[in-house]
Design a protein around this motif. Structure first.
Motif, PDB file in Angstrom:
ATOM      1  N   ILE A 175       0.064  -7.631   4.240  1.00 49.35           N
ATOM      2  CA  ILE A 175      -0.071  -6.249   3.794  1.00 49.35           C
ATOM      3  C   ILE A 175       1.203  -5.512   4.178  1.00 49.35           C
ATOM      4  CG2 ILE A 175      -1.339  -4.088   4.067  1.00 49.35           C
ATOM      5  CD1 ILE A 175      -3.866  -5.708   4.447  1.00 49.35           C
ATOM      6  N   VAL A 176       1.826  -4.911   3.170  1.00 49.86           N
ATOM      7  CA  VAL A 176       3.098  -4.217   3.362  1.00 49.86           C
ATOM      8  C   VAL A 176       2.844  -2.713   3.346  1.00 49.86           C
ATOM      9  CG1 VAL A 176       5.424  -3.860   2.470  1.00 49.86           C
ATOM     10  CG2 VAL A 176       4.312  -6.098   2.204  1.00 49.86           C
ATOM     11  N   LEU A 177       3.237  -2.075   4.430  1.00 44.98           N
ATOM     12  CA  LEU A 177       3.117  -0.621   4.554  1.00 44.98           C
ATOM     13  C   LEU A 177       4.498  -0.004   4.470  1.00 44.98           C
ATOM     14  CD1 LEU A 177       0.629  -0.428   7.558  1.00 44.98           C
ATOM     15  CD2 LEU A 177       0.119  -0.514   5.122  1.00 44.98           C
ATOM     16  N   GLY A 178       4.560   1.239   4.018  1.00 48.38           N
ATOM     17  CA  GLY A 178       5.829   1.943   3.912  1.00 48.38           C
ATOM     18  C   GLY A 178       6.300   2.485   5.244  1.00 48.38           C
ATOM     19  N   ALA A 179       7.277   3.348   5.169  1.00 47.38           N
ATOM     20  CA  ALA A 179       7.883   3.907   6.372  1.00 47.38           C
ATOM     21  C   ALA A 179       6.960   4.872   7.100  1.00 47.38           C
ATOM     22  CB  ALA A 179       9.195   4.603   6.023  1.00 47.38           C
ATOM     23  N   VAL A 180       6.006   5.459   6.387  1.00 45.30           N
ATOM     24  CA  VAL A 180       5.066   6.397   6.996  1.00 45.30           C
ATOM     25  C   VAL A 180       3.668   5.985   6.547  1.00 45.30           C
ATOM     26  CG1 VAL A 180       4.340   8.796   7.174  1.00 45.30           C
ATOM     27  CG2 VAL A 180       6.763   8.260   6.874  1.00 45.30           C
ATOM     28  N   LEU A 232       0.825  -1.199   0.000  1.00 43.84           N
ATOM     29  CA  LEU A 232       0.000   0.000   0.000  1.00 43.84           C
ATOM     30  C   LEU A 232       0.864   1.255   0.000  1.00 43.84           C
ATOM     31  CD1 LEU A 232      -2.607  -0.960   2.754  1.00 43.84           C
ATOM     32  CD2 LEU A 232      -2.601  -1.542   0.340  1.00 43.84           C
ATOM     33  N   ASP A 233       0.353   2.306  -0.650  1.00 46.76           N
ATOM     34  CA  ASP A 233       1.009   3.613  -0.585  1.00 46.76           C
ATOM     35  C   ASP A 233       0.939   4.136   0.834  1.00 46.76           C
ATOM     36  OD1 ASP A 233       1.571   3.657  -3.269  1.00 46.76           O
ATOM     37  OD2 ASP A 233      -0.082   4.980  -3.808  1.00 46.76           O
ATOM     38  N   ASP A 234       1.921   4.947   1.204  1.00 42.57           N
ATOM     39  CA  ASP A 234       1.950   5.519   2.541  1.00 42.57           C
ATOM     40  C   ASP A 234       0.759   6.422   2.816  1.00 42.57           C
ATOM     41  OD1 ASP A 234       4.229   4.226   3.283  1.00 42.57           O
ATOM     42  OD2 ASP A 234       5.562   5.894   2.861  1.00 42.57           O
TER      43      ASP A 234
END
Length: 115
Positions: free
Chosen positions: A45-50, A15-17
């Motif tokens: 589900i992979v989330l970004g750094a923010v 997913l986009d941050d």
């Protein structure tokens, strides 16, 4: 907004941050559609750094849906604030949510659990 792939028998959704507040419902619907198509495949589900609050909310909605479908779901994010937000909000929504700091560990664990 959302990328998906099958890795080692695990549906991986990235997913986009910050997809924007109006995208939350659309994001939850896209996740739902992919989970239904690939069920009973485990989901990471992979989330970004923010991860923005709408993304966290969409993940929690997906978690509730996966719990109802008896689909194993976990989350991977390097963001400590996102992990804390998920940890504190997920218990109110039923089954426990497994949260990892690394994507590889999440996929390997989901694969092993489903085997």
């Amino acid at each position: 907004m959302l990328m998906h792939a099958l890795e080692n028998g695990v549906l991986v959704l990235a997913l986009d941050d910050d997809p924007g507040p109006t995208v939350q419902t659309t994001l939850a619907a896209l996740i739902s559609d992919l989970v239904h198509v690939h069920a009973p495949t485990p989901v990471v589900i992979v989330l970004g750094a923010v991860a923005a609050p709408p993304v966290i909310d969409a993940v929690l909605r997906a978690h509730r849906m996966c719990s109802r479908l008896d689909v194993l779901m976990s989350v991977a994010t390097p963001s400590a604030p996102a992990r804390r937000a998920l940890e504190t909000q997920a218990p109110a929504h039923g089954a426990s949510l497994v949260i990892h700091a690394r994507t590889h560990a999440a996929i390997t664990t989901a694969y092993a659990a489903a085997a």
